[in-house]
Write a protein that holds these residues in place. Structure first.
Motif, PDB file in Angstrom:
ATOM      1  N   ARG A  10      20.403  66.570  27.178  1.00 27.78           N
ATOM      2  CA  ARG A  10      21.638  65.946  26.718  1.00 27.78           C
ATOM      3  C   ARG A  10      22.488  65.451  27.884  1.00 27.78           C
TER       4      ARG A  10
ATOM      5  N   GLU B   3      29.795  65.672  24.043  1.00 23.55           N
ATOM      6  CA  GLU B   3      28.373  65.357  24.139  1.00 23.55           C
ATOM      7  C   GLU B   3      28.175  63.878  23.819  1.00 23.55           C
TER       8      GLU B   3
ATOM      9  N   PHE C 277      25.036  62.138  24.352  1.00 20.35           N
ATOM     10  CA  PHE C 277      23.717  61.969  23.755  1.00 20.35           C
ATOM     11  C   PHE C 277      22.964  63.287  23.816  1.00 20.35           C
ATOM     12  N   HIS C 278      22.013  63.445  22.914  1.00 21.60           N
ATOM     13  CA  HIS C 278      21.233  64.685  22.796  1.00 21.60           C
ATOM     14  C   HIS C 278      19.889  64.320  22.167  1.00 21.60           C
ATOM     15  N   GLN C 279      18.814  64.626  22.873  1.00 23.63           N
ATOM     16  CA  GLN C 279      17.471  64.314  22.388  1.00 23.63           C
ATOM     17  C   GLN C 279      16.606  65.575  22.361  1.00 23.63           C
TER      18      GLN C 279
ATOM     19  N   HIS D 244      18.104  58.392  30.751  1.00 21.47           N
ATOM     20  CA  HIS D 244      18.898  58.125  29.549  1.00 21.47           C
ATOM     21  C   HIS D 244      20.362  57.906  29.945  1.00 21.47           C
TER      22      HIS D 244
ATOM     23  N   TYR E 215      22.510  54.604  29.386  1.00 19.62           N
ATOM     24  CA  TYR E 215      23.753  54.709  28.604  1.00 19.62           C
ATOM     25  C   TYR E 215      24.915  54.056  29.352  1.00 19.62           C
TER      26      TYR E 215
END
Length: 203
Positions: free
Chosen positions: A91, A100, A102-104, A122, A126
């Protein structure tokens, strides 16, 4: 009546906090290098789980550290993996608000280093997509080096279970090879600043 205890597993088939010895035993029995300890309260167990195993068992006191006030605000990225290989996620978090961004994950049969690499790329993507000019922080020198070399140098072999991770690795490498960016990637100084804001709190 026996007093209830809580069990922290740092190394085992699964890691985390368990409410009974039976659950803990399932995670550590027969597991080579298992690391676990019991605690009288859930609060103590939660606090211990945020720390390194050897610090806890040796009685090293927790030291609260904070990043310098003049540290440039940016995005902090981090990954967590239960097992090695195991279930990985990553994340990105704003260092100014803690939000937060982003979180994958969860990605099966992957590694923490892969997650750290993917998290940085990422984050770079972003920031570029949103036209944001700020630093990106990571606590992984390996991942930072991989990003600079535009190559994820994992020793993990592809399997059916981790196909998604390798798909994302290929996509991240292509992004690095076809995009320019001015973002400063800064190594988070955990020793002096404490845990990186994107930390999942599983140590």
């Amino acid at each position: 009546m026996a007093k209830r205890k809580y069990y922290v597993v740092w190394e085992g088939r699964s890691t985390g906090i368990f409410d009974s010895w039976a659950e803990c035993l399932t995670m550590v029995q027969g597991y080579n290098g298992a690391k676990y300890k019991s605690f009288a309260t859930r609060e103590e167990a939660c606090e211990a789980y945020r720390r390194e195993y050897w610090d806890v068992v040796k009685g090293v006191p927790k030291v609260t550290k904070t990043a310098p006030e003049n540290l440039p605000q940016g995005i902090a990225v981090d990954a967590a993996c239960s097992g090695n290989p195991g279930r990985m996620e990553y994340r990105g978090v704003s260092t100014s608000t803690g939000k937060e961004l982003f979180h994958q994950g969860i990605f099966e049969d992957s590694t923490n280093n892969i997650g750290e690499f993917l998290a940085i790329v990422h984050g770079l993507s972003y920031l570029k997509a949103n036209n944001i000019d700020c630093p990106l922080y990571s606590d992984s020198m390996s991942a930072i080096s991989w990003v600079r070399n535009k190559k994820c140098k994992t020793k993990l072999l592809p399997t059916d279970k981790n196909a998604k991770s390798f798909e994302l690795i290929a996509r991240a490498e292509r992004w690095l090879q076809t995009n320019e960016y001015s973002t400063r990637i800064i190594k988070w100084d955990t020793e002096h600043w404490g845990e990186i804001p994107a930390d999942f709190g599983r140590k």
